[in-house]
Design a protein around this motif. Structure first.
Motif, PDB file in Angstrom:
ATOM      1  N   SER A  87      -3.015  -7.600  -1.125  1.00 28.76           N
ATOM      2  CA  SER A  87      -2.680  -6.127  -0.920  1.00 28.76           C
ATOM      3  C   SER A  87      -3.931  -5.116  -1.018  1.00 28.76           C
ATOM      4  N   ARG A  88      -4.020  -4.557  -0.017  1.00 32.54           N
ATOM      5  CA  ARG A  88      -5.157  -3.331  -0.028  1.00 32.54           C
ATOM      6  C   ARG A  88      -6.607  -4.241  -0.113  1.00 32.54           C
ATOM      7  N   PHE A  89      -6.659  -5.407   0.342  1.00 35.67           N
ATOM      8  CA  PHE A  89      -8.047  -6.019   0.175  1.00 35.67           C
ATOM      9  C   PHE A  89      -8.934  -5.267   1.171  1.00 35.67           C
ATOM     10  N   TYR A  90      -8.554  -5.050   2.301  1.00 38.03           N
ATOM     11  CA  TYR A  90      -9.546  -4.116   3.615  1.00 38.03           C
ATOM     12  C   TYR A  90      -9.596  -3.063   2.833  1.00 38.03           C
ATOM     13  N   ASP A  91      -8.690  -1.987   2.376  1.00 39.02           N
ATOM     14  CA  ASP A  91      -9.020  -1.010   1.825  1.00 39.02           C
ATOM     15  C   ASP A  91     -10.001  -0.898   0.677  1.00 39.02           C
ATOM     16  N   ASN A  92     -10.054  -2.095  -0.257  1.00 40.01           N
ATOM     17  CA  ASN A  92     -11.264  -2.089  -1.023  1.00 40.01           C
ATOM     18  C   ASN A  92     -12.317  -2.573  -0.536  1.00 40.01           C
ATOM     19  N   LEU A  93     -12.343  -3.325   0.430  1.00 40.32           N
ATOM     20  CA  LEU A  93     -13.739  -3.665   1.155  1.00 40.32           C
ATOM     21  C   LEU A  93     -14.317  -2.507   1.623  1.00 40.32           C
ATOM     22  N   TYR A  94     -13.539  -1.631   2.406  1.00 42.38           N
ATOM     23  CA  TYR A  94     -14.014  -0.577   3.104  1.00 42.38           C
ATOM     24  C   TYR A  94     -14.512   0.465   1.968  1.00 42.38           C
TER      25      TYR A  94
END
Length: 218
Positions: free
Chosen positions: A156-163
């Motif tokens: 959950s939200r791994f891409y949002d966190n990396l971005y």
């Protein structure tokens, strides 16, 4: 006590840099924790039945390095912010200390270099991970992979966190670049002397004292 524009800009930039460093480190640490401590930067993703799995990852020390750079930059910004508030509100003489300006300039240049390295790692590492995700042709975008089930991971939200980590790292780099420019301007303003030009009245006084005034014309 009235503060100059440069001093206000310095305080604002230090505060903003502190927030960016904390957000960057937190976002990357959360993502690493969701995947059992594995560093997803430059990672390889493979399908495993109906789920996705992280087939290859980077050494955890890579993510630790990026997080450490962000934390150190945040602590440096917070320390400089406290010093700026104290020196400008309690002892104005410290604001004009050239020794402090020299140390601040060296520290800012050092931090700026490592922030650039950390931001490049986040940028290239995240892009490499997303390329691996898109090569499977199971999702339209890297963000959509957050909605898929992952093996032994909370995606959950791994891409949002990396971005968020990548974006705040570059913003932080920009803030520290501005800080370096502000410190250079402040150091230039606080220069103990400047060279005289022919238009300055002091120029005539100095030259007459050295070579003597011109004699009367006949």
């Amino acid at each position: 006590m009235a503060l100059s524009a440069l001093q206000l800009a310095q305080l604002a930039l230090h505060g903003a840099a502190f927030l960016c460093g904390i957000i960057c480190a937190s976002a990357l640490t959360v993502t690493q924790g969701q995947f059992g401590g594995h560093c997803m930067l430059y990672g390889e993703v493979r399908p495993n039945g109906s789920t996705l799995m992280l087939a290859a990852d980077s050494p955890a020390s890579l993510c630790y390095f990026v997080s450490a750079v962000a934390v150190v930059a945040a602590l440096a910004a917070f320390s400089a912010l406290l010093h700026g508030i104290y020196s400008c509100c309690v002892d104005d003489g410290l604001c004009r200390d050239r020794t402090w300006l020299g140390v601040a300039l060296a520290a800012s240049a050092f931090i700026l270099f490592f922030l650039m390295v950390a931001a490049c790692i986040l940028e290239v590492g995240t892009n490499a991970l997303c390329r691996s995700v898109l090569q499977m042709k199971l999702v339209r975008s890297c963000r959509d992979a957050q909605n898929r089930a992952w093996e032994a991971a909370d995606s959950s939200r791994f891409y949002d966190n990396l971005y968020s980590a990548k974006a705040t790292a570059w913003v932080n780099f920009f803030f520290w670049g501005l800080l370096l420019a502000v410190l250079l301007l402040q150091r230039r303003q606080d220069a103990p002397f400047r060279l005289l030009s022919r238009r300055d009245p002091e120029w005539s006084a100095e030259t007459e004292a050295i070579i003597g005034g011109r004699g009367p014309r006949h």
